[in-house]
Design a protein around this motif. Structure first.
Motif, mmCIF file in Angstrom:
data_model
loop_
_atom_site.group_PDB
_atom_site.id
_atom_site.type_symbol
_atom_site.label_atom_id
_atom_site.label_comp_id
_atom_site.label_asym_id
_atom_site.label_seq_id
_atom_site.Cartn_x
_atom_site.Cartn_y
_atom_site.Cartn_z
ATOM 1 N N ASP A 30 -4.669 -1.275 -11.661
ATOM 2 C CA ASP A 30 -4.145 -0.854 -9.946
ATOM 3 C C ASP A 30 -4.280 -0.105 -9.572
ATOM 4 N N ALA A 34 -6.983 1.876 -7.425
ATOM 5 C CA ALA A 34 -6.565 2.185 -5.655
ATOM 6 C C ALA A 34 -7.714 3.763 -6.116
ATOM 7 N N THR A 38 -11.201 2.413 -3.320
ATOM 8 C CA THR A 38 -10.366 2.392 -1.974
ATOM 9 C C THR A 38 -11.311 1.368 -1.391
ATOM 10 N N TYR A 41 -9.470 -2.988 -0.796
ATOM 11 C CA TYR A 41 -7.634 -3.656 -0.897
ATOM 12 C C TYR A 41 -8.428 -3.911 0.424
ATOM 13 N N ALA A 45 -6.082 2.752 3.997
ATOM 14 C CA ALA A 45 -5.292 4.035 3.882
ATOM 15 C C ALA A 45 -4.442 4.702 5.086
ATOM 16 N N PHE A 53 -4.121 5.894 -0.164
ATOM 17 C CA PHE A 53 -4.222 5.360 -1.538
ATOM 18 C C PHE A 53 -4.515 6.365 -2.720
ATOM 19 N N TRP A 56 -1.569 5.782 -3.925
ATOM 20 C CA TRP A 56 -0.593 5.386 -4.865
ATOM 21 C C TRP A 56 -1.308 4.841 -6.583
ATOM 22 N N GLY A 57 -2.585 5.486 -6.247
ATOM 23 C CA GLY A 57 -3.127 4.967 -8.146
ATOM 24 C C GLY A 57 -2.405 6.398 -8.498
ATOM 25 N N TRP A 60 0.644 4.913 -9.835
ATOM 26 C CA TRP A 60 0.223 3.638 -10.332
ATOM 27 C C TRP A 60 0.068 3.032 -11.785
ATOM 28 N N PHE A 99 3.737 -1.829 -1.322
ATOM 29 C CA PHE A 99 2.055 -1.966 -1.318
ATOM 30 C C PHE A 99 1.268 -3.276 -0.482
ATOM 31 N N ALA A 102 -1.492 -3.875 1.009
ATOM 32 C CA ALA A 102 -2.924 -3.637 1.130
ATOM 33 C C ALA A 102 -4.034 -4.214 0.046
#
Length: 129
Positions: A30, A34, A38, A41, A45, A53, A56-57, A60, A99, A102
């Motif tokens: 994930d 991200a 991108t 998803y 964003a 993203f 979040w990348g 994660w 999340f 997404a």
């Protein structure tokens, strides 16, 4: 047997360790998606909660790598890993709720696996001390 090692007499800890590793791998995937794709998803964003993203990348990716290490510790029967695995499963499930827009299917699967980890770490069968 030392005090920092929990005997694995029922298999629940092995199950929890394996599922925690799987969730960690899912979070790494994930995170990489991200960071590098991108457009994969369902939303932009601006439509996800709290971060973009890229943030979040990284979140994660770091949570996933940490969860893989914790899963290995759970599988090895370490006491610290059992407590950390429980906390990490809750944190990841809450993060997946944020999340959710997404990629809903992926998030629901990861949340369900986190619930399995929590159950496996908190279940106290009669054979386990």
């Amino acid at each position: 047997m030392t005090a920092s090692r929990i005997p694995n007499t029922t298999g629940w800890l092995s199950f929890a360790g394996i599922v925690a590793i799987v969730v960690g791998v899912f979070n790494v995937i994930d995170g990489l998606v991200a960071l590098f794709r991108t457009d994969y998803y369902l939303v932009t964003a601006q439509d996800i909660l709290v971060f973009d993203f890229t943030a979040w990348g990284w979140i994660w990716l770091l949570l996933g790598l940490t969860q893989i290490a914790i899963g290995a510790g759970i599988f090895a029967g370490r006491t610290w890993a059992r407590a950390a695995g429980l906390a990490m499963a809750v944190v990841v499930a809450i993060g997946q709720l944020a999340f959710l827009r997404a990629f809903p299917v992926w998030s629901v699967i990861v949340i369900a696996l986190c619930v399995l980890v929590v159950y496996a770490l908190t279940a106290h069968p009669h054979a386990e001390p």
